[in-house]
Enzyme design. Structure first.
Site, PDB file in Angstrom:
ATOM      1  CB  CYS A 251      47.360  26.733 -30.751  1.00 21.68           C
ATOM      2  SG  CYS A 251      48.891  27.402 -29.823  1.00 21.68           S
ATOM      3  CG  HIS A 299      46.696  30.947 -32.136  1.00 18.27           C
ATOM      4  ND1 HIS A 299      45.985  30.308 -31.258  1.00 18.27           N
ATOM      5  CD2 HIS A 299      46.073  30.451 -33.477  1.00 18.27           C
ATOM      6  CE1 HIS A 299      45.497  29.224 -31.651  1.00 18.27           C
ATOM      7  NE2 HIS A 299      44.861  29.527 -33.088  1.00 18.27           N
ATOM      8  CG  HIS A 311      42.448  27.200 -35.036  1.00 21.05           C
ATOM      9  ND1 HIS A 311      42.927  28.656 -34.586  1.00 21.05           N
ATOM     10  CD2 HIS A 311      41.411  26.892 -35.031  1.00 21.05           C
ATOM     11  CE1 HIS A 311      41.406  28.860 -34.052  1.00 21.05           C
ATOM     12  NE2 HIS A 311      40.875  28.280 -35.055  1.00 21.05           N
TER      13      HIS A 311
END
Length: 336
Positions: A251, A299, A311
């Site tokens: 990420c 995240h 993402h």
């Protein structure tokens, strides 16, 4: 008796002075017109630039024309491939027939040359000279039969060759038609493509269009536009822990990679990226901002607006576009 006349510069009593009234009326009209212009009533009509949605609708309309053209183009090209292969196959069949025809014609020509120009060969001459009168007719009939046999062979070959020539002529005509249609469709496709590109260029600079993401509006900066285009270009690539591209990402590796393309350096760590950006409220968040999740910020994604982000999701799922509502939101940061 002389009649008194009125001087030219005098007017009869009781008559009105229209010139003064006209001047007053003109002045009033000018004042009213000036007021109307000031209020915008007589100004030239202003045409608002088409909205993003209107431009998108025009692009959709052009695409509806383009897609059938592309499929027709594909159909003609596939037919051309088949017919060109058939033409090659016929060509291979014609070549030996052409050779056989040529050889047969040479035999007949040689025969004609021997018997009608230079005379019979020495062996045949001996036979003819020594033959009895009743045998001479048989010899001549033999020569006729030999010539007839050559002619029959030649005629047979020519018939077969004509059959293939006729087939090839039809095929060549069809190929020529298809090639012309292919060129027409290619020109039409090029024209529609150019119109789509023109429409896309007319989109405001705050709009980003990419292959893998929806149309994105209200992009705050050139850096954000570059980051969005870069991140969206990675959609479909695999998630790999610790990867920063270009073939796979985690990420924070994806957001780092996207902003590096825009000339902005981010650390490959979500916690550091949180501190490297300017805090933005959810109401002020714009496409290109980083969006973080969970209380420990483990995240991060690149915000696209309209509650969407691009993402690197997790192992087993490639880079994709997802809603930001699927995880607990921590906040937004604006790099740079």
């Amino acid at each position: 008796m002389p009649v008194a006349t009125m001087p030219l510069h005098r007017r009869a009593p009781g008559r009105s002075r229209p010139s003064g009234l006209r001047r007053a009326a003109r002045g009033l009209v000018v004042l009213v017109a000036a007021a109307a212009v000031g209020a915008g009533l007589l100004a030239a009509p202003a045409y608002a630039a088409p909205s993003v949605e209107e431009i998108e609708a025009q692009i959709d309309k052009q695409w509806q024309k383009l897609e059938p053209t592309i499929e027709q183009y594909n159909k003609v090209r596939s037919q051309l491939r088949v017919n060109r292969q058939k033409s090659k196959s016929l060509e291979k069949k014609i070549q030996p027939l052409a050779l056989e025809t040529e050889l047969a014609m040479n035999r007949v020509a040689d025969l004609a040359s021997r018997y009608y120009i230079t005379g019979p060969s020495q062996e045949l001459g001996v036979v003819l000279l020594n033959a009895k009168p009743d045998e001479l007719g048989e010899q001549m009939a033999l020569l006729d039969r030999l010539a007839s046999q050559e002619r029959r062979e030649l005629e047979g070959v020519m018939k077969i060759r004509k059959k293939y020539d006729d087939q090839k002529a039809k095929l060549d005509g069809l190929i020529a038609e298809q090639e012309a249609k292919e060129k027409q469709l290619a020109a039409k496709k090029k024209q529609i493509d150019a119109e789509i590109k023109r429409l896309e260029k007319s989109l405001p600079v705050t709009v980003v269009k990419t292959t893998n993401c929806p149309t994105i509006k209200d992009v705050v900066s050139a850096a954000a536009r570059t980051a969005i285009k870069t991140a969206c270009a990675q959609v479909g690539k695999p998630y790999v822990w610790g990867a920063t591209g270009p073939n796979s990402f985690d990420c924070s590796g994806l957001t780092q990679y996207a902003y590096r393309a825009a000339g902005i350096s981010l650390t490959h760590f979500t916690g550091a990226q949180w501190n490297e950006g300017k805090a933005i409220s959810r109401s002020d968040a714009r496409p290109g901002d980083l969006v973080f999740f969970f209380s420990d910020l483990h995240h991060v994604g690149l915000y696209l607006g309209n509650n969407q982000m691009v993402h690197a999701a997790r192992a087993g799922k490639p880079v994709n576009v997802s809603p930001i509502t699927t995880m607990p939101l921590a906040g937004f940061r604006r790099p740079g």
